[in-house]
Design a protein around this motif. Structure first.
Motif, short mmCIF file in Angstrom:
data_model
loop_
_atom_site.label_atom_id
_atom_site.label_comp_id
_atom_site.label_asym_id
_atom_site.label_seq_id
_atom_site.Cartn_x
_atom_site.Cartn_y
_atom_site.Cartn_z
N GLU A 87 2.98 4.75 -5.70
CA GLU A 87 1.66 4.47 -6.28
C GLU A 87 0.73 3.88 -5.23
N VAL A 88 1.23 2.93 -4.47
CA VAL A 88 0.42 2.32 -3.41
C VAL A 88 0.02 3.38 -2.40
N SER A 89 0.97 4.20 -2.01
CA SER A 89 0.70 5.24 -1.03
C SER A 89 -0.37 6.20 -1.53
N GLU A 90 -0.28 6.60 -2.79
CA GLU A 90 -1.28 7.50 -3.38
C GLU A 90 -2.66 6.83 -3.41
N ASP A 91 -2.70 5.56 -3.79
CA ASP A 91 -3.98 4.85 -3.84
C ASP A 91 -4.57 4.68 -2.44
N LEU A 92 -3.72 4.44 -1.45
CA LEU A 92 -4.20 4.35 -0.07
C LEU A 92 -4.74 5.70 0.40
N ASN A 93 -4.07 6.78 0.04
CA ASN A 93 -4.57 8.11 0.42
C ASN A 93 -5.89 8.42 -0.26
N THR A 94 -6.05 8.01 -1.50
CA THR A 94 -7.32 8.18 -2.21
C THR A 94 -8.42 7.40 -1.50
N GLU A 115 -13.26 6.75 1.27
CA GLU A 115 -13.96 5.76 2.10
C GLU A 115 -13.36 5.74 3.50
N GLN A 116 -13.63 6.79 4.26
CA GLN A 116 -13.01 6.96 5.56
C GLN A 116 -13.34 5.81 6.52
N GLU A 117 -14.59 5.40 6.57
CA GLU A 117 -14.98 4.32 7.49
C GLU A 117 -14.30 3.01 7.11
N LEU A 118 -14.30 2.69 5.83
CA LEU A 118 -13.63 1.47 5.35
C LEU A 118 -12.15 1.52 5.71
N PHE A 119 -11.52 2.65 5.45
CA PHE A 119 -10.09 2.78 5.72
C PHE A 119 -9.81 2.64 7.21
N GLN A 120 -10.64 3.21 8.06
CA GLN A 120 -10.43 3.09 9.50
C GLN A 120 -10.60 1.65 9.97
N GLN A 121 -11.52 0.92 9.38
CA GLN A 121 -11.67 -0.50 9.71
C GLN A 121 -10.44 -1.29 9.26
N PHE A 122 -9.89 -0.92 8.11
CA PHE A 122 -8.67 -1.56 7.63
C PHE A 122 -7.51 -1.28 8.59
N ILE A 123 -7.38 -0.05 9.03
CA ILE A 123 -6.34 0.31 10.00
C ILE A 123 -6.53 -0.49 11.28
N HIS A 124 -7.77 -0.64 11.71
CA HIS A 124 -8.07 -1.44 12.90
C HIS A 124 -7.54 -2.87 12.73
N ILE A 125 -7.78 -3.47 11.58
CA ILE A 125 -7.32 -4.83 11.31
C ILE A 125 -5.79 -4.88 11.30
N GLY A 172 3.63 -6.91 -1.45
CA GLY A 172 3.58 -7.55 -0.14
C GLY A 172 2.63 -6.84 0.80
N TYR A 173 1.88 -7.63 1.55
CA TYR A 173 0.91 -7.08 2.49
C TYR A 173 1.58 -6.30 3.61
N THR A 174 2.80 -6.67 3.95
CA THR A 174 3.51 -5.95 5.01
C THR A 174 3.74 -4.50 4.58
N LYS A 175 4.28 -4.30 3.40
CA LYS A 175 4.57 -2.94 2.94
C LYS A 175 3.29 -2.15 2.73
N ILE A 176 2.26 -2.78 2.21
CA ILE A 176 0.97 -2.10 2.04
C ILE A 176 0.45 -1.65 3.41
N SER A 177 0.54 -2.53 4.38
CA SER A 177 0.06 -2.21 5.73
C SER A 177 0.86 -1.08 6.35
N LEU A 178 2.17 -1.12 6.21
CA LEU A 178 3.00 -0.07 6.78
C LEU A 178 2.74 1.28 6.12
N LEU A 179 2.50 1.26 4.82
CA LEU A 179 2.14 2.51 4.13
C LEU A 179 0.80 3.03 4.64
#
Length: 124
Positions: free
Chosen positions: A12-19, A24-34, A100-107
């Motif tokens: 579910e998390v993975s699907e929501d992250l892909n959505t 929101e490509q720019e937002l997602f790229q900034q999140f990846i940067h962080i 957990g933020y770790t698993k969200i980040s890794l996904l």
């Protein structure tokens, strides 16, 4: 604290992250940067999550890191927080913070849900 995640939750998390990535490509790229900055500075993902959600980060704050480096990190967090669509990322992080933020980040970085199944230890 031990945080556990089922395969269903991780998918579910993975699907929501892909959505979010698609919508929101720019937002997602900034999140990846962080996320990548967090990894490079060897900070805890819990610290990142607390800062992004404006929660008290004292329990997971780094012990031995220069103040100038933390100021740089905080500046990057603030830049992301100012994004006009930040509420979408906040909602996702808040909704799934039990995993957990770790698993969200890794996904977000592309790990498969299958590789993250089971308990992990969180530091806050």
């Amino acid at each position: 604290m031990i945080k556990a995640a089922s395969l269903k939750q991780l998918r579910e998390v993975s699907e929501d992250l892909n959505t979010l990535r698609k919508a929101e490509q720019e937002l997602f790229q900034q999140f990846i940067h962080i996320i990548q900055l967090t990894r490079q500075l060897q900070l805890r993902y819990d610290y990142m999550g607390c800062l992004l959600l404006q929660e008290d980060p004292r329990q997971c704050a780094p012990d031995f890191i220069e103040e100038s480096v933390l100021n740089l990190y905080q500046h990057e967090i603030d830049t992301l927080r100012k994004h006009p669509q930040m509420d979408k990322l906040e909602n996702l992080l808040d909704h799934y913070k039990g995993i957990g933020y770790t698993k969200i980040s890794l996904l977000a970085l592309g790990e498969s849900p299958e590789s993250l199944v089971g308990p992990s230890i969180a530091t806050a």
